[in-house]
Design a protein around this motif. Structure first.
Motif, PDB file in Angstrom:
ATOM      1  N   ARG A 154      -4.447   2.645  -0.658  1.00  0.00           N
ATOM      2  CA  ARG A 154      -4.171   2.811  -2.096  1.00  0.00           C
ATOM      3  C   ARG A 154      -3.047   1.881  -2.535  1.00  0.00           C
ATOM      4  NH1 ARG A 154      -6.650   7.595  -3.893  1.00  0.00           N
ATOM      5  NH2 ARG A 154      -7.585   8.755  -2.161  1.00  0.00           N
ATOM      6  N   GLU A 184     -14.631   7.273   1.244  1.00  0.00           N
ATOM      7  CA  GLU A 184     -13.263   7.433   0.742  1.00  0.00           C
ATOM      8  C   GLU A 184     -12.278   7.854   1.825  1.00  0.00           C
ATOM      9  OE1 GLU A 184     -10.943   9.634  -2.986  1.00  0.00           O
ATOM     10  OE2 GLU A 184     -13.111   9.857  -2.731  1.00  0.00           O
ATOM     11  N   TYR A 244       0.833  -1.202   0.000  1.00  0.00           N
ATOM     12  CA  TYR A 244       0.000   0.000   0.000  1.00  0.00           C
ATOM     13  C   TYR A 244       0.865   1.248   0.000  1.00  0.00           C
ATOM     14  CZ  TYR A 244      -3.773  -3.242   0.910  1.00  0.00           C
ATOM     15  OH  TYR A 244      -4.667  -4.284   0.808  1.00  0.00           O
ATOM     16  N   PRO A 285      -7.273   3.772  -5.313  1.00  0.00           N
ATOM     17  CA  PRO A 285      -7.940   3.398  -4.057  1.00  0.00           C
ATOM     18  C   PRO A 285      -8.326   1.921  -4.034  1.00  0.00           C
ATOM     19  CG  PRO A 285      -8.825   5.461  -4.904  1.00  0.00           C
ATOM     20  CD  PRO A 285      -7.979   4.883  -5.991  1.00  0.00           C
ATOM     21  N   SER A 286      -8.185   1.316  -2.853  1.00  0.00           N
ATOM     22  CA  SER A 286      -8.540  -0.083  -2.645  1.00  0.00           C
ATOM     23  C   SER A 286      -9.666  -0.143  -1.613  1.00  0.00           C
ATOM     24  CB  SER A 286      -7.319  -0.866  -2.139  1.00  0.00           C
ATOM     25  OG  SER A 286      -7.658  -2.197  -1.833  1.00  0.00           O
ATOM     26  N   TRP A 315     -11.513   1.493  -9.294  1.00  0.00           N
ATOM     27  CA  TRP A 315     -10.873   1.225  -8.011  1.00  0.00           C
ATOM     28  C   TRP A 315     -10.750  -0.286  -7.824  1.00  0.00           C
ATOM     29  CZ3 TRP A 315     -13.149   5.018  -3.776  1.00  0.00           C
ATOM     30  CH2 TRP A 315     -12.933   6.337  -4.200  1.00  0.00           C
TER      31      TRP A 315
END
Length: 450
Positions: free
Chosen positions: A69, A64, A44, A50-51, A109
């Motif tokens: 990420r 969010e 990360y 974004p994850s 994403w």
């Protein structure tokens, strides 16, 4: 094999099938996110794609804030796990009934580790309708009931695929989604407006009481008596000194003091009443035990208490004193507070100043989170002894007058959103089951100016 008529008999022209069949018919599928072996904690990065993790799944929306990420290279490597607009994302463990509809903003994403992605397909059911169907109380209960796990529910693709799915004609799906979406769109607009209003009040607090911008402007000759500085009317000139002096907390405006929090604020530490005094039918006062009871800005009602031991008043700032320490909220009503919460109010009664002051010392609270042996917490003695800078009373009251107008708008929007959410939650099961048809619902909303 007949599919369970989960939300009632199918109206004429509607059809029950499993969610897995609905996805397959539309050219979609149900898929888990990558396994831990495919994506490690060290992968990360601060900036990237974004994850979506379980903690980012709100009530039919993706949160969010604080999202993890990954690099663009990892996103390409894991491209089969990227979500597309119209996908629905679930958590695989814990609160498995919550789902989030992927919108245009989240397209591309990653469906992160710990999540499951539902894709209806280009030729399948309307995704927004499907997301509302999956939010039906009976459907949510079905998913929780079928999730495995003795101590924590665990969801998998087979369970989701077996979930009964009621599919109206596509035109009616879209009409149902439009009606419910109209209410959600207004709620989302209110949420974004509130974020903007709160950011304005927070920025003003930071400029005056953290960065001392007016003082620096006077020192540098950018602001003179009788003249306006951007964001500062001329009549505020005399409320700020023109020098910074050294203190134990660094430079502070001349004439301001460094004191402990309890000198300027009234602090009530929560205390949990006996378990026999709790209920969920509305008897007594709303009870807030900790962070889990907090909504965006105002607490969310869950439990009530008939014999409260510690109270918070309307407008008090509620502070989480157990992990994570320092999450804050503002009490919308008189309420009972448990040991995970403290109620705080400036001695002038200034609610907005209190709220934004508590937000401004998040770094202090974070230290108590980090120092906890099992989980972070802050006790009464440590809370009271936090050092802070005391500005003049007149300046606090001036800030309060400006910020309170913004907070009043936040409260107005929040109250409206609660009303809209209650209306949506009342309409949703009736529309999804066909008990209430679209034309009747449209007439109902029109009568209310929606």
């Amino acid at each position: 094999m007949a599919v369970e008529e989960l939300v009632g008999p199918a109206p004429k022209g509607w059809k029950y099938k499993t969610l897995g069949e609905a996805c397959k018919d539309g050219g979609g599928d149900i898929q888990t996110g990558p396994f831990g072996s495919q994506l490690h904690a060290s992968d990360y990065v601060p900036v990237g794609v974004p994850s979506i993790m379980p903690q980012n799944i709100g009530d039919n929306r993706i949160i969010e804030d604080g999202i993890a990420r990954i690099t663009p290279e990892d996103a390409r490597r894991l491209s089969r796990y990227l979500v597309r607009r119209g996908d629905i994302v679930y958590s695989r463990r814990g609160n498995v009934e919550r789902r989030a509809l992927v919108g245009h903003h989240e397209d591309g994403w990653l469906c992160g580790t710990g999540c499951i992605r539902v894709r209806l397909g280009e030729n399948g059911a309307d995704p927004r309708y499907a997301s509302y169907y999956l939010g039906h109380p009976v459907v949510r209960e079905w998913i929780v009931r079928h999730a495995h796990g003795a101590t924590m529910p665990n969801l998998n693709t087979s369970i989701l695929a077996a979930c009964p799915f009621l599919e109206p004609p596509l035109a009616e799906q879209r009409a149902i989604a439009h009606i419910l979406g109209t209410l959600d769109d207004k709620i989302e607009l209110n949420r974004k407006q509130n974020e903007t209003l709160e950011a304005m009040a927070r920025a003003l607090f930071k400029a005056w009481f953290v960065d001392f911008e007016p003082v620096r402007a006077k020192m540098e000759g950018r602001w003179r008596r009788g003249e306006n500085l951007p964001g500062l009317p001329a009549h505020l000139y005399d409320l700020f000194p023109d020098r910074l002096v050294e203190s134990e907390l660094g430079e502070i405006p001349e004439g301001w003091e460094v004191i402990s929090v309890d000198t300027e604020f009234d602090i009530t530490m929560g205390q949990s009443p006996p378990g026999s005094t709790y209920n969920d039918i509305g008897e007594g006062l709303p009870f807030y035990q900790g962070r889990a009871d907090f909504e965006f800005r105002f607490p969310k009602r869950r439990v009530f208490c008939t014999a409260p031991t510690r109270l918070a008043k309307i407008g008090d700032t509620l502070v989480s004193v157990r992990a994570p320490v320092g999450d804050i909220n503002m009490a919308l009503e008189d309420c009972a507070i448990g040991r995970g919460v403290a109620a705080v109010r400036h001695k002038t009664g200034s609610r907005s100043y209190t709220y934004h002051f508590m937000s401004s010392i998040s770094d202090v609270f974070a230290r108590f989170d980090a120092e906890g042996t099992v989980f972070g917490s802050i006790g009464k003695k440590d809370f009271h002894s936090i050092s802070h800078i005391k500005p003049p009373r007149d300046l606090v009251l001036t800030y309060e007058k400006l910020a309170a107008n913004l907070d009043d708008e936040v409260e107005k929007n929040e109250q409206e959103s609660r009303t809209l959410a209650a209306l949506r939650d009342n309409l949703l099961p009736k529309l999804i089951s066909g008990e209430l048809r679209v034309k009747d619902a449209e007439a109902f909303l029109k009568e209310r100016g929606l």
